[in-house]
Design an enzyme around this catalytic site. Structure first.
Site, PDB file in Angstrom:
ATOM      1  N   SER A 124       7.050   8.932  -8.620  1.00  9.80           N
ATOM      2  CA  SER A 124       6.064   8.068  -7.890  1.00  9.80           C
ATOM      3  C   SER A 124       6.163   8.615  -6.358  1.00  9.80           C
ATOM      4  O   SER A 124       7.201   9.225  -5.908  1.00  9.80           O
ATOM      5  CB  SER A 124       6.497   6.730  -7.627  1.00  9.80           C
ATOM      6  OG  SER A 124       5.915   6.028  -6.431  1.00  9.80           O
ATOM      7  N   TYR A 147      13.266  -0.457  -5.811  1.00  6.59           N
ATOM      8  CA  TYR A 147      12.153   0.280  -6.720  1.00  6.59           C
ATOM      9  C   TYR A 147      12.283   1.787  -6.694  1.00  6.59           C
ATOM     10  O   TYR A 147      12.369   2.569  -7.371  1.00  6.59           O
ATOM     11  CB  TYR A 147      10.851  -0.357  -6.892  1.00  6.59           C
ATOM     12  CG  TYR A 147       9.928   0.834  -7.284  1.00  6.59           C
ATOM     13  CD1 TYR A 147       8.944   1.322  -6.491  1.00  6.59           C
ATOM     14  CD2 TYR A 147      10.017   0.770  -8.872  1.00  6.59           C
ATOM     15  CE1 TYR A 147       8.157   2.305  -7.387  1.00  6.59           C
ATOM     16  CE2 TYR A 147       8.958   1.692  -9.374  1.00  6.59           C
ATOM     17  CZ  TYR A 147       8.215   2.362  -8.581  1.00  6.59           C
ATOM     18  OH  TYR A 147       7.346   3.306  -9.244  1.00  6.59           O
ATOM     19  N   LYS A 151      13.584   5.398  -8.632  1.00  2.64           N
ATOM     20  CA  LYS A 151      12.745   6.674  -9.067  1.00  2.64           C
ATOM     21  C   LYS A 151      13.678   7.967  -8.259  1.00  2.64           C
ATOM     22  O   LYS A 151      13.820   8.991  -8.922  1.00  2.64           O
ATOM     23  CB  LYS A 151      11.511   6.614  -8.362  1.00  2.64           C
ATOM     24  CG  LYS A 151      10.657   5.573  -8.978  1.00  2.64           C
ATOM     25  CD  LYS A 151      10.161   6.035 -10.360  1.00  2.64           C
ATOM     26  CE  LYS A 151       9.561   4.967 -10.986  1.00  2.64           C
ATOM     27  NZ  LYS A 151       8.953   5.338 -12.736  1.00  2.64           N
TER      28      LYS A 151
HETATM   29  C1  WQD Z   1      -2.887  -0.268  -1.090  1.00  2.00           C
HETATM   30  C2  WQD Z   1      -3.332  -0.807  -0.051  1.00  2.00           C
HETATM   31  C3  WQD Z   1      -2.271  -2.445   1.049  1.00  2.00           C
HETATM   32  C4  WQD Z   1      -3.272  -5.502  -1.963  1.00  2.00           C
HETATM   33  C5  WQD Z   1       2.226   0.544  -4.577  1.00  2.00           C
HETATM   34  C6  WQD Z   1       3.642   0.843  -4.864  1.00  2.00           C
HETATM   35  C7  WQD Z   1       3.799   2.272  -5.236  1.00  2.00           C
HETATM   36  C8  WQD Z   1       3.241   2.495  -6.607  1.00  2.00           C
HETATM   37  C9  WQD Z   1       1.366   2.047  -6.258  1.00  2.00           C
HETATM   38  C10 WQD Z   1       4.658   2.278  -8.356  1.00  2.00           C
HETATM   39  C11 WQD Z   1      -2.175  -1.103   0.897  1.00  2.00           C
HETATM   40  C12 WQD Z   1      -3.631  -2.944   0.723  1.00  2.00           C
HETATM   41  C13 WQD Z   1      -3.318  -4.411  -1.202  1.00  2.00           C
HETATM   42  C14 WQD Z   1      -4.091  -6.725  -1.403  1.00  2.00           C
HETATM   43  C15 WQD Z   1      -4.334  -5.100   0.609  1.00  2.00           C
HETATM   44  N1  WQD Z   1       3.449   1.696  -7.510  1.00  2.00           N
HETATM   45  N2  WQD Z   1      -3.753  -4.276   0.008  1.00  2.00           N
HETATM   46  N3  WQD Z   1      -4.697  -6.145  -0.235  1.00  2.00           N
HETATM   47  O1  WQD Z   1       1.399  -0.381  -1.940  1.00  2.00           O
HETATM   48  O2  WQD Z   1      -0.007   1.806  -1.828  1.00  2.00           O
HETATM   49  O3  WQD Z   1       1.504   1.273  -3.780  1.00  2.00           O
HETATM   50  O4  WQD Z   1       1.517   0.667  -5.824  1.00  2.00           O
HETATM   51  O5  WQD Z   1       4.888   3.564  -8.244  1.00  2.00           O
HETATM   52  O6  WQD Z   1       5.106   2.810  -5.358  1.00  2.00           O
HETATM   53  O7  WQD Z   1       4.154   0.888  -3.376  1.00  2.00           O
HETATM   54  O8  WQD Z   1      -0.568   0.135  -3.505  1.00  2.00           O
HETATM   55  O9  WQD Z   1      -2.424  -1.241  -4.149  1.00  2.00           O
HETATM   56  O10 WQD Z   1      -0.120  -2.553  -3.334  1.00  2.00           O
HETATM   57  O11 WQD Z   1      -1.752  -1.167  -1.700  1.00  2.00           O
HETATM   58  O12 WQD Z   1      -4.905  -5.191   1.638  1.00  2.00           O
HETATM   59  O13 WQD Z   1      -4.255  -7.946  -1.965  1.00  2.00           O
HETATM   60  O14 WQD Z   1      -3.986  -1.933  -0.122  1.00  2.00           O
HETATM   61  O15 WQD Z   1      -1.914  -2.883   2.376  1.00  2.00           O
HETATM   62  O16 WQD Z   1      -2.778  -0.488   2.277  1.00  2.00           O
HETATM   63  P1  WQD Z   1       0.915   0.809  -2.535  1.00  2.00           P
HETATM   64  P2  WQD Z   1      -1.107  -1.156  -3.526  1.00  2.00           P
END
Ligand code: WQD
Length: 337
Positions: A124, A147, A151
């Site tokens: 990741s 987490y 990795k």
């Molecule tokens: C994306 C953007 C949030 C939800 C995570 C893990 C990463 C990988 C992918 C496993 C950010 C914003 C989100 C919401 C929002 N997983 N957001 N409202 O955090 O980039 O990555 O998932 O490997 O390890 O960290 O993905 O989709 O959670 O967030 O505003 O209800 O959307 O702040 O900017 P992220 P995400």
């Protein structure tokens, strides 16, 4: 090749299984169904025209894992199985270390005992820590949560095994943000609880399961102030796995690291508005405070994968939203009906 896909009933695993069968590989799934449902197996059979054998047990069970490798002559493994919620890992670090590292120890032991030398590992972008913008594979790895550390540690375990066993071939695939669904709308992302991730949350607002989207902060140093991420369609991600698996057959390098991303950043509000276009109406949202641990921007430099795997992303953000909406609108409660 005969390929064992661990976590093959899960979101990315199931889409990769479809792509593997399409590419002519012989697939076996092992999954403990802690974050997947058996209903996906029927969908996979309908999509691929073949019943995919599935063994339902936990890879941390060394005996069951050894028994499976003794019964089947695998030529390669694609390892998806593992817990993957950042926030949950902070609350339950021992569960994460025990499960994610324990399943990998069990798998590597069984592979060595049965001369299975090719492993494609689901890593990741989180291994780039807070340094994810424009990340290239030579960048140092570190994590900001348990987490992410699992990795980083699994990658290190594989590097050390490769030194001790030079016949091994590892592909460490660092994903950015997987989203989307198979264009048929019959398989897709189906979080077992309230979605942590942006795209499934937006999809559940659109289908009426959630009241509105909370945008976690609009005061980041990004064009519109909201978080920027490198979204990659799960079909492109699946193709990247097949390309990496086949590259292991021809590479002399024991450890091969590839970023799987588009190289382009999309903000929260841009993704929301793209989804609104797919749905044909505005979706309710409110700007709230930042989520702890979030970085402002994360996007890949995918040049190495583009060149060495002859692979690049093909699907647009519009495709990601249209395919997600087709899956969600055809399956309002996910696989539960
Ligand atoms: C994306 C953007 C949030 C939800 C995570 C893990 C990463 C990988 C992918 C496993 C950010 C914003 C989100 C919401 C929002 N997983 N957001 N409202 O955090 O980039 O990555 O998932 O490997 O390890 O960290 O993905 O989709 O959670 O967030 O505003 O209800 O959307 O702040 O900017 P992220 P995400």
């Amino acid at each position: 090749m005969k390929v064992l896909v661990s976590g093959g009933a899960g979101y990315i695993g199931s889409h990769t299984v479809v792509r593997l069968v399409e590419a002519g590989h012989d697939v076996v799934i092992v999954d403990n169904f802690s974050n997947a449902v058996p209903a996906v197996l029927g969908r996979l059979e309908a999509l691929t025209g073949t019943a995919i054998p599935c063994h339902a047990f936990d890879l941390t069970d060394h005996d069951k894992t050894a028994h499976l490798f003794a019964a089947e002559a695998f030529e390669a493994v694609i390892h998806f199985a593992g817990y993957k919620a950042v926030g949950e890992s902070v609350a339950k670090p021992l569960d994460y270390y025990e499960n994610n590292l324990g399943s990998t120890f069990s798998l590597l032991r069984a592979m060595q005992r049965h001369d299975v030398t090719k492993l494609v590992f689901s890593s990741s972008a989180t291994v780039y820590g807070t340094d994810q913008a424009g990340a290239t594979e030579d960048r140092r790895t570190f994590a900001t949560n348990p987490y992410g550390w699992t990795k980083v540690m699994q990658e290190q375990i594989m590097r050390d095994v490769a030194v001790a066993s030079p016949e091994m071939r590892f592909a460490l695939l660092r994903y950015f943000n997987p989203v989307g669904a198979h264009p048929s709308g019959t398989i897709g992302e189906d979080p077992s609880d309230v979605p942590n991730n942006l795209m499934p949350y937006i999809a559940q607002v659109a289908v009426g399961r959630r009241e509105k989207l909370q945008v976690f902060g609009d005061d980041y140093d990004t064009p519109d102030g909201t978080g920027v991420r490198d979204y990659i369609h799960v079909a492109d991600l699946a193709a990247g796995h097949v390309a990496a698996l086949e590259a292991l057959d021809r590479t002399q390098d024991a450890v091969n690291v590839w970023n799987l991303g588009s190289g382009r950043g999309t903000s929260v509000l841009e993704l929301l508005h793209a989804f609104e276009k797919a749905v044909g109406r505005d979706l309710p949202y409110e700007i709230v405070g930042r989520r702890p641990g979030d970085v402002a921007s994360s996007y890949a430099d995918p040049a190495k994968a583009n060149a060495e795997l002859h692979w690049r992303t093909e699907k647009s953000v519009e495709d990601m939203c249209a395919d997600t909406w087709r899956w969600q609108s055809q399956n309002p409660q996910g696989y539960a009906g």
